[in-house]
Design an enzyme around this catalytic site. Structure first.
Site, PDB file in Angstrom:
ATOM      1  N   ASN A  66      33.471  56.006  41.796  1.00 37.00           N
ATOM      2  CA  ASN A  66      33.769  54.121  42.315  1.00 37.00           C
ATOM      3  C   ASN A  66      33.967  52.853  40.894  1.00 37.00           C
ATOM      4  O   ASN A  66      32.925  52.929  40.663  1.00 37.00           O
ATOM      5  CB  ASN A  66      33.089  53.693  43.217  1.00 37.00           C
ATOM      6  CG  ASN A  66      33.545  52.678  44.109  1.00 37.00           C
ATOM      7  OD1 ASN A  66      34.118  51.950  43.631  1.00 37.00           O
ATOM      8  ND2 ASN A  66      32.427  52.121  44.737  1.00 37.00           N
ATOM      9  N   TYR A  87      39.337  49.609  45.015  1.00 33.98           N
ATOM     10  CA  TYR A  87      39.093  50.370  45.223  1.00 33.98           C
ATOM     11  C   TYR A  87      39.278  51.272  46.754  1.00 33.98           C
ATOM     12  O   TYR A  87      39.871  52.359  47.100  1.00 33.98           O
ATOM     13  CB  TYR A  87      37.485  50.111  45.797  1.00 33.98           C
ATOM     14  CG  TYR A  87      36.737  50.486  47.311  1.00 33.98           C
ATOM     15  CD1 TYR A  87      36.166  52.073  46.149  1.00 33.98           C
ATOM     16  CD2 TYR A  87      36.763  50.243  47.857  1.00 33.98           C
ATOM     17  CE1 TYR A  87      34.925  52.323  47.255  1.00 33.98           C
ATOM     18  CE2 TYR A  87      35.786  51.199  48.999  1.00 33.98           C
ATOM     19  CZ  TYR A  87      35.306  51.891  48.480  1.00 33.98           C
ATOM     20  OH  TYR A  87      34.561  53.131  49.437  1.00 33.98           O
ATOM     21  N   LYS A 192      24.054  50.639  39.720  1.00 34.25           N
ATOM     22  CA  LYS A 192      25.175  50.183  40.779  1.00 34.25           C
ATOM     23  C   LYS A 192      25.901  51.119  41.965  1.00 34.25           C
ATOM     24  O   LYS A 192      26.158  51.349  43.208  1.00 34.25           O
ATOM     25  CB  LYS A 192      26.548  49.456  39.867  1.00 34.25           C
ATOM     26  CG  LYS A 192      27.579  48.471  41.072  1.00 34.25           C
ATOM     27  CD  LYS A 192      28.475  49.521  41.265  1.00 34.25           C
ATOM     28  CE  LYS A 192      29.751  48.921  42.108  1.00 34.25           C
ATOM     29  NZ  LYS A 192      30.683  50.128  42.119  1.00 34.25           N
ATOM     30  N   PHE A 222      25.215  44.651  44.247  1.00 38.80           N
ATOM     31  CA  PHE A 222      25.926  45.964  43.269  1.00 38.80           C
ATOM     32  C   PHE A 222      26.548  44.736  41.826  1.00 38.80           C
ATOM     33  O   PHE A 222      27.204  44.589  42.318  1.00 38.80           O
ATOM     34  CB  PHE A 222      26.271  46.499  44.188  1.00 38.80           C
ATOM     35  CG  PHE A 222      25.998  47.389  45.487  1.00 38.80           C
ATOM     36  CD1 PHE A 222      25.082  48.041  45.465  1.00 38.80           C
ATOM     37  CD2 PHE A 222      26.779  47.262  46.436  1.00 38.80           C
ATOM     38  CE1 PHE A 222      24.372  48.180  46.687  1.00 38.80           C
ATOM     39  CE2 PHE A 222      26.490  47.263  47.967  1.00 38.80           C
ATOM     40  CZ  PHE A 222      25.383  48.137  47.491  1.00 38.80           C
ATOM     41  N   ASP A 224      29.071  44.799  39.999  1.00 38.10           N
ATOM     42  CA  ASP A 224      30.111  44.323  39.470  1.00 38.10           C
ATOM     43  C   ASP A 224      31.127  43.841  38.775  1.00 38.10           C
ATOM     44  O   ASP A 224      30.578  42.525  38.057  1.00 38.10           O
ATOM     45  CB  ASP A 224      31.172  45.742  40.680  1.00 38.10           C
ATOM     46  CG  ASP A 224      30.899  44.571  41.624  1.00 38.10           C
ATOM     47  OD1 ASP A 224      30.658  43.062  41.126  1.00 38.10           O
ATOM     48  OD2 ASP A 224      31.966  44.921  42.304  1.00 38.10           O
ATOM     49  N   ASP A 293      25.859  41.504  49.342  1.00 36.78           N
ATOM     50  CA  ASP A 293      27.256  41.909  49.088  1.00 36.78           C
ATOM     51  C   ASP A 293      28.311  42.541  49.318  1.00 36.78           C
ATOM     52  O   ASP A 293      29.914  42.462  49.312  1.00 36.78           O
ATOM     53  CB  ASP A 293      26.803  43.057  48.091  1.00 36.78           C
ATOM     54  CG  ASP A 293      27.455  43.926  46.877  1.00 36.78           C
ATOM     55  OD1 ASP A 293      28.422  43.745  47.415  1.00 36.78           O
ATOM     56  OD2 ASP A 293      26.508  43.729  45.696  1.00 36.78           O
ATOM     57  N   TRP A 297      31.838  40.362  48.685  1.00 38.29           N
ATOM     58  CA  TRP A 297      33.557  41.609  48.238  1.00 38.29           C
ATOM     59  C   TRP A 297      33.853  41.659  49.674  1.00 38.29           C
ATOM     60  O   TRP A 297      35.153  41.395  49.143  1.00 38.29           O
ATOM     61  CB  TRP A 297      32.246  43.117  48.201  1.00 38.29           C
ATOM     62  CG  TRP A 297      34.204  44.237  47.451  1.00 38.29           C
ATOM     63  CD1 TRP A 297      34.088  43.784  46.203  1.00 38.29           C
ATOM     64  CD2 TRP A 297      34.813  44.632  48.374  1.00 38.29           C
ATOM     65  NE1 TRP A 297      34.457  45.005  45.625  1.00 38.29           N
ATOM     66  CE2 TRP A 297      35.080  45.188  46.827  1.00 38.29           C
ATOM     67  CE3 TRP A 297      35.079  45.043  49.527  1.00 38.29           C
ATOM     68  CZ2 TRP A 297      36.647  45.926  47.216  1.00 38.29           C
ATOM     69  CZ3 TRP A 297      35.800  45.683  49.601  1.00 38.29           C
ATOM     70  CH2 TRP A 297      36.448  46.382  48.428  1.00 38.29           C
ATOM     71  N   GLN A 301      39.020  40.240  49.361  1.00 40.58           N
ATOM     72  CA  GLN A 301      39.687  40.601  48.799  1.00 40.58           C
ATOM     73  C   GLN A 301      40.568  40.764  49.588  1.00 40.58           C
ATOM     74  O   GLN A 301      42.261  41.018  49.218  1.00 40.58           O
ATOM     75  CB  GLN A 301      39.698  42.297  50.422  1.00 40.58           C
ATOM     76  CG  GLN A 301      38.315  42.310  48.948  1.00 40.58           C
ATOM     77  CD  GLN A 301      38.230  43.561  48.431  1.00 40.58           C
ATOM     78  OE1 GLN A 301      39.254  44.037  48.059  1.00 40.58           O
ATOM     79  NE2 GLN A 301      37.499  43.050  47.334  1.00 40.58           N
TER      80      GLN A 301
END
Length: 317
Positions: A66, A87, A192, A222, A224, A293, A297, A301
């Site tokens: 990932n 992802y 992460k 996380f 990223d 998170d 996220w 998207q």
């Protein structure tokens, strides 16, 4: 136990290129509270899951891979009538492999997997970035699982419902999860992929069995490249003009560069401050950092964000 919040706090306090706008934190927290935002469920297509021990090994394989999906031409996968990237293309590729009978959850197969087999798993438009590193990570997973009897389940069970203990064991057994940096001569811990693995187990098993953890509130966000993009859009992360130009021009920042470490540290603390604000000012004490998170996220998207994310080519995110 993990030291993610404490080591990243030192970076935030000393940062030269990234700062956090507390007023923007309060504004976003108010918007999230007003619409009673909830984190998305994990058991959604194209994730693969069942209630057996195999699902834990699947999550390990998923999060060993990932990382780093950006680039041109963009790697894409066609699956069940959909064209996916990033992802979700990873999740679809692994699900497709399982459905086709590829033994990607078998320790012996993973320990000796070769590049052609990995290319077949991720077959699509263009090539998945960092293919050689993904081969190495899968072999590392296979070797690590062989020492645990071939399954990830005993490793998870040995953590005794502690996500922190599982993260600590993960980075020891599987060095590719050991996500640390150095800033002003001091170690900075991010972990992460190790932390997201714990949250993914929780989601895959819906909080039961191998997904039951008693300390999920101790996980952080996380760090990223997508979440800092969202936080910057919200005004929470403020980049110094020179850094802003580098990011907006899509110029790569080397892994371990002080600017990259500052972006990731501020991401951790931007989400932590959101969590505290939601708890203290908006009556949402049960919203944990990893769920914030997930929410940010997921919300990002399905829409375009004007300013790009920072580009760092790394196996850690």
């Amino acid at each position: 136990m993990l030291g993610v919040l404490t080591t990243t706090r030192r970076v935030v306090d000393r940062a030269r290129s990234v700062s956090i706008d507390d007023a923007a934190v309060e504004r976003l927290a108010a918007r999230l509270a007003e619409r009673q935002a909830e984190p998305p469920p994990w058991r959604v297509w194209p994730h693969w899951w069942d209630d057996s021990e195999r699902a834990a090994t699947y999550v390990l394989v998923l999060d060993a891979l990932n990382f780093s999906f950006w680039g041109e031409p963009r790697w894409r996968v066609s699956y069940q009538g959909h064209v996916l990237n990033g992802y979700w293309a990873l999740a679809a590729s692994l699900r497709r492999a399982i459905e086709r009978g590829h033994p990607i959850l078998d320790a012996q197969f993973l320990a000796t997997i070769d590049e052609s087999a990995v290319q077949a798993i991720f077959a699509g438009e263009a090539e998945i970035p960092l293919l050689t590193d993904r081969v190495a990570n899968l072999r590392e997973v296979g070797r690590g699982l062989q020492t645990a009897g071939g399954s990830f389940a005993p490793i998870v069970a040995a953590a005794a419902r502690s996500g922190e203990a599982l993260v600590t064991d993960l980075v020891r057994r599987f060095p590719s999860f050991d996500d640390v940096a150095t800033y002003d001569g001091e170690q900075v811990r991010f972990y992460k992929r190790a932390q997201i693995l714990v949250s993914d187990l929780y989601g895959s098993y819906e909080g039961y069995g191998l997904g039951a953890f008693d300390d999920l509130e101790r996980l952080t966000a996380f760090a990223d490249y997508k979440i800092p993009q969202v936080l910057r859009e919200a005004g929470i992360l403020v980049y110094a003009p020179a850094l802003g130009k580098v990011v907006d021009r899509r110029q790569e920042i080397p892994p371990g560069d002080p600017r990259e470490v500052e972006i990731r540290a501020a991401t951790i603390w931007g989400c932590e401050l959101l969590r505290r604000c939601l708890a203290d000012q908006h009556g949402r004490p049960t919203m944990r950092a990893f769920e914030i998170d997930w929410l940010l996220w997921s919300d990002a998207q399905d829409r375009e964000i004007e300013r790009p994310y920072h580009r760092t080519r790394t196996i850690f995110y």
